[in-house]
Write a protein that holds these residues in place. Structure first.
Motif, PDB file in Angstrom:
ATOM      1  N   PHE A  28      17.830  -4.924  -2.014  1.00 30.93           N
ATOM      2  CA  PHE A  28      18.005  -3.656  -2.735  1.00 30.93           C
ATOM      3  C   PHE A  28      16.681  -2.879  -2.787  1.00 30.93           C
ATOM      4  N   ALA A  29      15.572  -3.597  -2.973  1.00 24.95           N
ATOM      5  CA  ALA A  29      14.267  -2.926  -3.016  1.00 24.95           C
ATOM      6  C   ALA A  29      13.945  -2.320  -1.646  1.00 24.95           C
ATOM      7  N   THR A  30      14.270  -3.055  -0.596  1.00 21.40           N
ATOM      8  CA  THR A  30      14.019  -2.545   0.762  1.00 21.40           C
ATOM      9  C   THR A  30      14.880  -1.311   1.039  1.00 21.40           C
ATOM     10  N   ALA A  31      16.080  -1.282   0.422  1.00 25.23           N
ATOM     11  CA  ALA A  31      16.970  -0.119   0.607  1.00 25.23           C
ATOM     12  C   ALA A  31      16.497   1.084  -0.205  1.00 25.23           C
ATOM     13  N   GLY A  32      15.453   0.911  -1.015  1.00 28.37           N
ATOM     14  CA  GLY A  32      14.866   2.067  -1.702  1.00 28.37           C
ATOM     15  C   GLY A  32      15.063   2.097  -3.212  1.00 28.37           C
ATOM     16  N   PHE A  33      15.815   1.143  -3.763  1.00 26.25           N
ATOM     17  CA  PHE A  33      16.020   1.123  -5.217  1.00 26.25           C
ATOM     18  C   PHE A  33      14.790   0.535  -5.919  1.00 26.25           C
ATOM     19  N   ASN A  34      14.597   0.932  -7.188  1.00 26.43           N
ATOM     20  CA  ASN A  34      13.612   0.238  -8.018  1.00 26.43           C
ATOM     21  C   ASN A  34      14.298  -0.985  -8.597  1.00 26.43           C
ATOM     22  N   VAL A  35      13.719  -2.162  -8.349  1.00 26.22           N
ATOM     23  CA  VAL A  35      14.373  -3.412  -8.748  1.00 26.22           C
ATOM     24  C   VAL A  35      13.446  -4.212  -9.662  1.00 26.22           C
ATOM     25  N   ILE A  36      14.025  -4.706 -10.760  1.00 28.18           N
ATOM     26  CA  ILE A  36      13.297  -5.650 -11.616  1.00 28.18           C
ATOM     27  C   ILE A  36      14.022  -6.980 -11.519  1.00 28.18           C
ATOM     28  N   GLY A  37      13.271  -8.033 -11.242  1.00 28.22           N
ATOM     29  CA  GLY A  37      13.865  -9.369 -11.217  1.00 28.22           C
ATOM     30  C   GLY A  37      13.598 -10.038 -12.551  1.00 28.22           C
ATOM     31  N   TYR A  38      14.657 -10.497 -13.222  1.00 31.24           N
ATOM     32  CA  TYR A  38      14.477 -11.177 -14.506  1.00 31.24           C
ATOM     33  C   TYR A  38      14.727 -12.667 -14.283  1.00 31.24           C
ATOM     34  N   GLU A  39      13.710 -13.477 -14.637  1.00 22.20           N
ATOM     35  CA  GLU A  39      13.777 -14.911 -14.321  1.00 22.20           C
ATOM     36  C   GLU A  39      13.145 -15.682 -15.476  1.00 22.20           C
ATOM     37  N   ILE A  40      13.815 -16.781 -15.900  1.00 26.14           N
ATOM     38  CA  ILE A  40      13.286 -17.507 -17.059  1.00 26.14           C
ATOM     39  C   ILE A  40      12.113 -18.432 -16.697  1.00 26.14           C
ATOM     40  N   ARG A  41      11.963 -18.756 -15.412  1.00 26.96           N
ATOM     41  CA  ARG A  41      10.845 -19.633 -15.040  1.00 26.96           C
ATOM     42  C   ARG A  41       9.598 -18.788 -14.799  1.00 26.96           C
ATOM     43  N   ARG A  42       8.638 -18.909 -15.724  1.00 25.62           N
ATOM     44  CA  ARG A  42       7.416 -18.082 -15.670  1.00 25.62           C
ATOM     45  C   ARG A  42       6.658 -18.263 -14.357  1.00 25.62           C
ATOM     46  N   GLU A  43       6.596 -19.536 -13.883  1.00 25.74           N
ATOM     47  CA  GLU A  43       5.794 -19.783 -12.676  1.00 25.74           C
ATOM     48  C   GLU A  43       6.400 -19.060 -11.469  1.00 25.74           C
ATOM     49  N   VAL A  44       7.728 -18.922 -11.476  1.00 27.83           N
ATOM     50  CA  VAL A  44       8.404 -18.198 -10.385  1.00 27.83           C
ATOM     51  C   VAL A  44       8.073 -16.709 -10.474  1.00 27.83           C
ATOM     52  N   VAL A  45       8.078 -16.173 -11.707  1.00 30.17           N
ATOM     53  CA  VAL A  45       7.748 -14.756 -11.924  1.00 30.17           C
ATOM     54  C   VAL A  45       6.329 -14.460 -11.415  1.00 30.17           C
ATOM     55  N   ASP A  46       5.381 -15.315 -11.793  1.00 27.57           N
ATOM     56  CA  ASP A  46       3.979 -15.090 -11.383  1.00 27.57           C
ATOM     57  C   ASP A  46       3.843 -15.123  -9.868  1.00 27.57           C
ATOM     58  N   LYS A  47       4.505 -16.089  -9.259  1.00 23.97           N
ATOM     59  CA  LYS A  47       4.407 -16.248  -7.801  1.00 23.97           C
ATOM     60  C   LYS A  47       4.953 -14.999  -7.102  1.00 23.97           C
ATOM     61  N   ILE A  48       6.135 -14.569  -7.553  1.00 22.27           N
ATOM     62  CA  ILE A  48       6.776 -13.411  -6.908  1.00 22.27           C
ATOM     63  C   ILE A  48       5.911 -12.161  -7.081  1.00 22.27           C
ATOM     64  N   ASN A  49       5.357 -11.976  -8.282  1.00 22.00           N
ATOM     65  CA  ASN A  49       4.526 -10.784  -8.513  1.00 22.00           C
ATOM     66  C   ASN A  49       3.239 -10.798  -7.692  1.00 22.00           C
ATOM     67  N   SER A  50       2.837 -12.019  -7.239  1.00 19.10           N
ATOM     68  CA  SER A  50       1.649 -12.044  -6.365  1.00 19.10           C
ATOM     69  C   SER A  50       2.075 -11.981  -4.891  1.00 19.10           C
ATOM     70  N   GLY A  51       3.359 -11.712  -4.654  1.00 17.23           N
ATOM     71  CA  GLY A  51       3.839 -11.522  -3.272  1.00 17.23           C
ATOM     72  C   GLY A  51       4.160 -12.814  -2.553  1.00 17.23           C
ATOM     73  N   GLU A  52       4.308 -13.896  -3.313  1.00 18.18           N
ATOM     74  CA  GLU A  52       4.571 -15.198  -2.677  1.00 18.18           C
ATOM     75  C   GLU A  52       5.967 -15.683  -3.035  1.00 18.18           C
ATOM     76  N   ALA A  53       6.735 -16.096  -2.018  1.00 18.03           N
ATOM     77  CA  ALA A  53       8.091 -16.590  -2.288  1.00 18.03           C
ATOM     78  C   ALA A  53       8.024 -18.056  -2.699  1.00 18.03           C
ATOM     79  N   HIS A  54       8.899 -18.482  -3.608  1.00 17.75           N
ATOM     80  CA  HIS A  54       8.922 -19.880  -4.036  1.00 17.75           C
ATOM     81  C   HIS A  54      10.014 -20.653  -3.311  1.00 17.75           C
ATOM     82  N   ILE A  55      10.743 -19.989  -2.405  1.00 16.08           N
ATOM     83  CA  ILE A  55      11.752 -20.698  -1.606  1.00 16.08           C
ATOM     84  C   ILE A  55      11.413 -20.535  -0.123  1.00 16.08           C
TER      85      ILE A  55
END
Ligand code: NAD
Length: 428
Positions: A28-55
């Protein structure tokens, strides 16, 4: 809302950034929408915000860096940050409890988070695989919490996901999709939204049909694999090779028998048949039996191993057994519900030593050679490419006793000098 979807100014919240949620947010973000990902695992949030995938998934790192870099996607654990958005897409896990009943606690908690955050007019999409009637039930929960009327004050849709790990970004675009709305307008809105990146066919229906469709697909596969596994049992009785028989039977224009093996794993196939029948509260024999047959396959592999040990007069408690493969499918690192793990649990305590090697997951030993050095038996539990071209003559030279059990039809011809047994291959 329609206009905001069409000109891609609708703001999208994706709840749960796992195997399904993160790639969906990226699309959705690539298609041009503004996207917020809501995730309860903090370490996953931090990783994603630094541009790193956890999968692990092909292409994911470049795509994620692109949308995080451009500011189109960011992740958060703060429910305040997802308030008053147009679209909420729920992608949380829907596993089974220990007693095989569905555990919908993640879904219910995600729906409650959405109910607290959404506004009048929001579109709520459930992508998670859920038991029939769940979307209608979740719509009621939102009504109770917000006072909004489903179908009038908010839209709600079940949009099941059919992607296969390893091909997610291709399949997200090219697979066909189903949108099951609690009203036709809800389904129409979701279809418009997903058309921003989906190039496959799209179909609209009601939410209970779409829930059942998703579950039928995986139940079809599970039951058909169980049938193939039952054929494997029969092949042992008649001393024939089930793979030769299946290949010949599949030359019939209307027959396509599936592939037998050491078991069925992964996040979806072992649980979805349970989700399908659970709300009906009746005993559906065929579907339940298929699950039992597939869950029993690691035990057939154990029987083959113990029969082989008997032929060389080696008591199991003295045997060193090397298991090749821990993932549930070839060339993947996914070990969720892996039959390899069930097999190991079944033999541990009965054999002298269990060693493991998996090129994607790791294991107790770092290579095939290390795992087989001084071993009495080798059991192939995953069809990784690496295991298809092994030089058995050379590897046999490293072993103390040459027993080979093939749980995944990886070895075409039984190698010289080995006691060889495979699932569905020849006498028991
Ligand atoms: N993985 C697949 O290949 C696949 C394919 C088709 C369908 N599905 C279905 O999609 C759904 C998701 O599967 P998955 O493999 O992505 O699961 P996952 O476990 O990889 O991801 C779920 C994520 O949701 C997060 N989460 C849980 N509760 C939350 C909450 N209340 N709020 C915010 N975040 C929350 C978890 O921390 C996790 O990161 C399941 O229903 C599954 O059956 C999966």
């Amino acid at each position: 809302m329609e206009e905001k979807i069409e000109n891609r100014t609708a703001e999208i919240v994706v709840i749960g950034l796992g195997y399904i949620g993160l790639p969906t947010a990226i699309m959705f973000a690539t298609a041009g929408f503004n996207v917020i990902g809501y995730e309860i695992r903090r370490e996953v949030v931090d990783k994603i915000n630094s541009g790193e995938a956890h999968i692990v998934e092909p292409e994911i790192d470049e795509l994620l860096q692109g949308v995080v870099g451009s500011g189109k996607l960011r992740a958060t654990s703060d429910p305040e940050e997802i308030k008053d958005r147009e679209v909420y897409i729920i992608c949380v896990q829907t596993p089974l409890n220990g007693d095989k009943t569905p555990n919908l606690s993640y879904l219910e908690s995600a729906v409650k988070t959405v109910a607290k955050a959404m506004r009048k007019g929001s579109l709520v999409v459930i992508e998670s695989t859920v038991p029939p009637l769940t979307t209608v039930r979740m719509a009621k929960l939102i009504e109770e919490m917000t006072g909004f009327k489903a179908g009038e004050d908010f839209h709600m849709v079940h949009a099941p996901e059919r992607v296969m790990p390893g091909r997610i970004f291709k399949e997200l675009v090219y697979n066909s999709r189903i949108f099951g709305g609690i009203t036709p307008e809800s389904a129409e809105l979701a279809e418009k939204l997903y058309r921003s990146f989906v190039k496959g066919q799209t179909f609209k229906t009601n939410s209970t049909v779409s829930e059942v469709v998703k579950l039928m697909e995986n139940t079809f596969r599970d039951v058909n694999i169980a049938l193939a596994n039952e054929f494997a049992y029969l092949a042992h009785q008649y001393g024939i090779d089930v793979f030769e028989a299946i290949e010949l039977a599949n030359t019939h224009p209307r027959v396509r028998i599936h592939t037998p093996g050491i078991g069925v794993g992964g996040h979806c196939l072992p649980k979805d048949p349970h989700l399908l029948v659970w709300p009906a509260r009746e005993d559906f024999g065929l579907i339940r039996l298929a699950r039992e047959i597939n869950d029993g396959m690691p035990l057939l592999a154990k029987d083959l191993l113990f029969e082989a040990l008997k032929t060389v007069n080696l008591p199991p408690e003295k045997a060193v057994v090397a298991v090749l493969g821990l993932a549930y499918k070839g060339d993947s690192d996914d070990t969720r519900n892996s039959p390899a793990k069930a097999f190991i649990e079944a033999i541990e305590g009965d054999v002298g030593e269990v060693r493991t090697y998996d090129p994607f997951v790791g294991g107790t030993h770092g290579s095939v050679e290390e795992a087989l050095n001084g071993a009495d038996a080798v059991v192939i539990a995953t069809d990784h490419s690496e295991f298809k071209s092994l030089d058995w003559e050379r590897l046999g030279g490293l072993m103390r006793t040459r027993i080979l059990i093939d749980g995944r039809h990886v070895v075409e011809e039984p190698p010289e000098g080995f006691v060889f047994k495979g699932i569905g291959r020849g006498e028991y």
